[in-house]
Design a protein around this motif. Structure first.
Motif, short mmCIF file in Angstrom:
data_model
loop_
_atom_site.label_atom_id
_atom_site.label_comp_id
_atom_site.label_asym_id
_atom_site.label_seq_id
_atom_site.Cartn_x
_atom_site.Cartn_y
_atom_site.Cartn_z
N MET A 165 0.83 -1.21 0.00
CA MET A 165 0.00 0.00 0.00
C MET A 165 0.86 1.26 0.00
O MET A 165 0.55 2.24 -0.69
CB MET A 165 -0.94 0.01 1.21
N VAL A 166 1.94 1.24 0.78
CA VAL A 166 2.85 2.39 0.80
C VAL A 166 3.44 2.60 -0.59
O VAL A 166 3.58 3.74 -1.06
CB VAL A 166 3.97 2.20 1.85
N GLU A 167 3.77 1.50 -1.25
CA GLU A 167 4.32 1.59 -2.60
C GLU A 167 3.30 2.17 -3.58
O GLU A 167 3.62 3.03 -4.39
CB GLU A 167 4.76 0.20 -3.06
N LYS A 168 2.04 1.73 -3.47
CA LYS A 168 1.01 2.18 -4.39
C LYS A 168 0.56 3.61 -4.11
O LYS A 168 0.23 4.36 -5.02
CB LYS A 168 -0.21 1.25 -4.33
N MET A 169 0.54 4.00 -2.82
CA MET A 169 0.06 5.33 -2.43
C MET A 169 1.21 6.30 -2.18
O MET A 169 1.08 7.26 -1.44
CB MET A 169 -0.82 5.22 -1.18
N GLN A 170 2.35 6.02 -2.81
CA GLN A 170 3.59 6.77 -2.58
C GLN A 170 3.40 8.28 -2.65
O GLN A 170 3.80 9.02 -1.74
CB GLN A 170 4.64 6.32 -3.59
N ASP A 171 2.80 8.76 -3.72
CA ASP A 171 2.71 10.21 -3.93
C ASP A 171 1.93 10.91 -2.83
O ASP A 171 2.36 11.95 -2.32
CB ASP A 171 2.07 10.50 -5.30
N SER A 172 0.77 10.36 -2.48
CA SER A 172 -0.05 11.02 -1.46
C SER A 172 0.58 10.94 -0.07
O SER A 172 0.46 11.87 0.72
CB SER A 172 -1.46 10.39 -1.43
N ILE A 173 1.28 9.84 0.22
CA ILE A 173 1.92 9.69 1.52
C ILE A 173 3.08 10.67 1.66
O ILE A 173 3.21 11.36 2.68
CB ILE A 173 2.41 8.24 1.73
N VAL A 174 3.93 10.75 0.64
CA VAL A 174 5.06 11.69 0.68
C VAL A 174 4.56 13.12 0.78
O VAL A 174 5.09 13.93 1.54
CB VAL A 174 5.95 11.51 -0.56
N SER A 175 3.51 13.44 0.03
CA SER A 175 2.94 14.78 0.06
C SER A 175 2.42 15.13 1.45
O SER A 175 2.65 16.24 1.96
CB SER A 175 1.81 14.89 -0.96
N SER A 176 1.75 14.18 2.09
CA SER A 176 1.19 14.42 3.42
C SER A 176 2.29 14.61 4.46
O SER A 176 2.21 15.51 5.31
CB SER A 176 0.29 13.24 3.83
N LEU A 235 1.80 10.72 8.45
CA LEU A 235 1.44 9.37 8.02
C LEU A 235 -0.03 9.08 8.31
O LEU A 235 -0.73 8.49 7.47
CB LEU A 235 2.33 8.34 8.73
N ARG A 236 -0.51 9.51 9.48
CA ARG A 236 -1.92 9.28 9.82
C ARG A 236 -2.85 10.00 8.85
O ARG A 236 -3.87 9.46 8.42
CB ARG A 236 -2.21 9.75 11.25
N LYS A 237 -2.51 11.23 8.50
CA LYS A 237 -3.35 11.99 7.57
C LYS A 237 -3.35 11.35 6.18
O LYS A 237 -4.28 11.55 5.41
CB LYS A 237 -2.87 13.43 7.50
N ALA A 238 -2.30 10.58 5.88
CA ALA A 238 -2.24 9.87 4.60
C ALA A 238 -2.95 8.52 4.67
O ALA A 238 -3.12 7.85 3.65
CB ALA A 238 -0.79 9.66 4.18
N GLY A 239 -3.35 8.12 5.90
CA GLY A 239 -4.07 6.86 6.05
C GLY A 239 -3.27 5.74 6.69
O GLY A 239 -3.74 4.61 6.80
N GLY A 250 11.96 12.81 -0.36
CA GLY A 250 11.80 12.46 -1.77
C GLY A 250 10.97 11.21 -1.97
O GLY A 250 10.04 11.18 -2.76
N THR A 251 11.30 10.15 -1.22
CA THR A 251 10.63 8.85 -1.38
C THR A 251 10.51 8.16 -0.04
O THR A 251 11.39 8.32 0.83
CB THR A 251 11.43 7.94 -2.34
N ILE A 252 9.45 7.40 0.15
CA ILE A 252 9.28 6.57 1.34
C ILE A 252 9.06 5.12 0.90
O ILE A 252 8.28 4.86 -0.01
CB ILE A 252 8.08 7.04 2.19
N TYR A 253 9.79 4.21 1.54
CA TYR A 253 9.53 2.79 1.28
C TYR A 253 9.58 2.02 2.59
O TYR A 253 10.06 2.54 3.61
CB TYR A 253 10.52 2.21 0.27
N VAL A 254 9.05 0.82 2.58
CA VAL A 254 8.95 0.02 3.80
C VAL A 254 9.79 -1.24 3.67
O VAL A 254 9.80 -1.90 2.63
CB VAL A 254 7.49 -0.37 4.08
#
Length: 234
Positions: free
Chosen positions: A71-82, A176-180, A99-103
């Motif tokens: 999910m973090v990989e798929k929602m990358q843009d919105s999570i990084v933005s948040s 992270l919470r605001k991103a879901g 720049g990027t977040i991965y798990v």
């Protein structure tokens, strides 16, 4: 650039799925060639969330973690933005930009989030209203006399300090919470980002036919089968 790694102490899977699944369902609706499981997800629509809440009990912790990683990989843009917005609001500017977040799915019930390609601006940090009080003043003064060649190391020391680190953890958690992503972070490690680490990806375009990675899809199908068997036997 720097890298920020933070250990995840606890995951509220139900809240993560409730928040992120509707976003993923919307994405699936635009898929041109959905796989069979994806067709089921699309047809369930808004009813998918309560179904997933039932299925969670039939998924082991490792599979739940793999779903979070995906999910973090798929929602990358919105999570990084948040997260970047949360950092901007806390620091009063773009002093720290991820720049990027991965798990990383570690052995056992543990995952680690990594924020990489993190750009920092020492000038904006110096002017940040977040650095208040005596300790903040000392940090600002230190930047004024720092050798340009070591400024990044001093930024790492500042973000790792007992004064700033708890606030960074709180800020990242809020973003992270605001991103879901409802995660409890226990600690962070700030280091230099060499840029040599290859960011892992769960989805392999050459092997996975649909949106979901095959490994996850098989586990979800097993969970559906287990749920149906239990329901029919009641």
């Amino acid at each position: 650039m720097i890298k920020i790694s933070f250990d995840v102490q606890e995951i509220n899977y139900e809240k993560c799925f409730e928040s992120l699944i509707p976003q993923l369902t919307q994405e699936l609706r635009s898929s041109k060639n959905p796989a069979e499981l994806e067709k089921l997800i699309i047809r369930l629509g808004d009813d998918l969330v309560p179904v997933v809440n039932k299925l969670v009990g039939f998924l082991d912790t490792d599979t739940r973690d793999q779903i979070i990683v995906w999910m973090v990989e798929k929602m990358q843009d919105s999570i990084v933005s948040s997260v970047n917005k949360a950092l901007h609001d806390y620091l009063g500017g773009d002093a720290v930009m991820i720049g990027t977040i991965y798990v990383e799915d570690r052995p056992g019930p543990k995952i680690t989030l990594h924020a990489v390609q993190v750009k920092t601006d020492s000038t904006q940090l110096t002017d940040s209203p977040a650095l208040t009080g005596i300790i903040g003043g000392v940090a600002k003064l230190a930047f004024l006399f720092t050798d340009p060649g070591t400024i990044e190391k001093d930024v790492i020391k500042l973000l790792s300090s007992d004064y700033v680190k708890p606030k960074i953890i709180s800020t990242l958690s809020d973003g992270l919470r605001k991103a879901g992503l409802y995660l409890t972070l226990s600690d962070i490690v700030v280091r230099e980002d060499t840029g040599n680490v290859k960011i892992p990806h769960m989805t392999d375009p050459e092997k996975d036919e649909g949106l979901l990675p095959d490994a996850i899809e098989d586990k979800i199908i097993d969970a559906i089968a287990g749920w149906l068997k239990q329901t029919l036997l009641v």
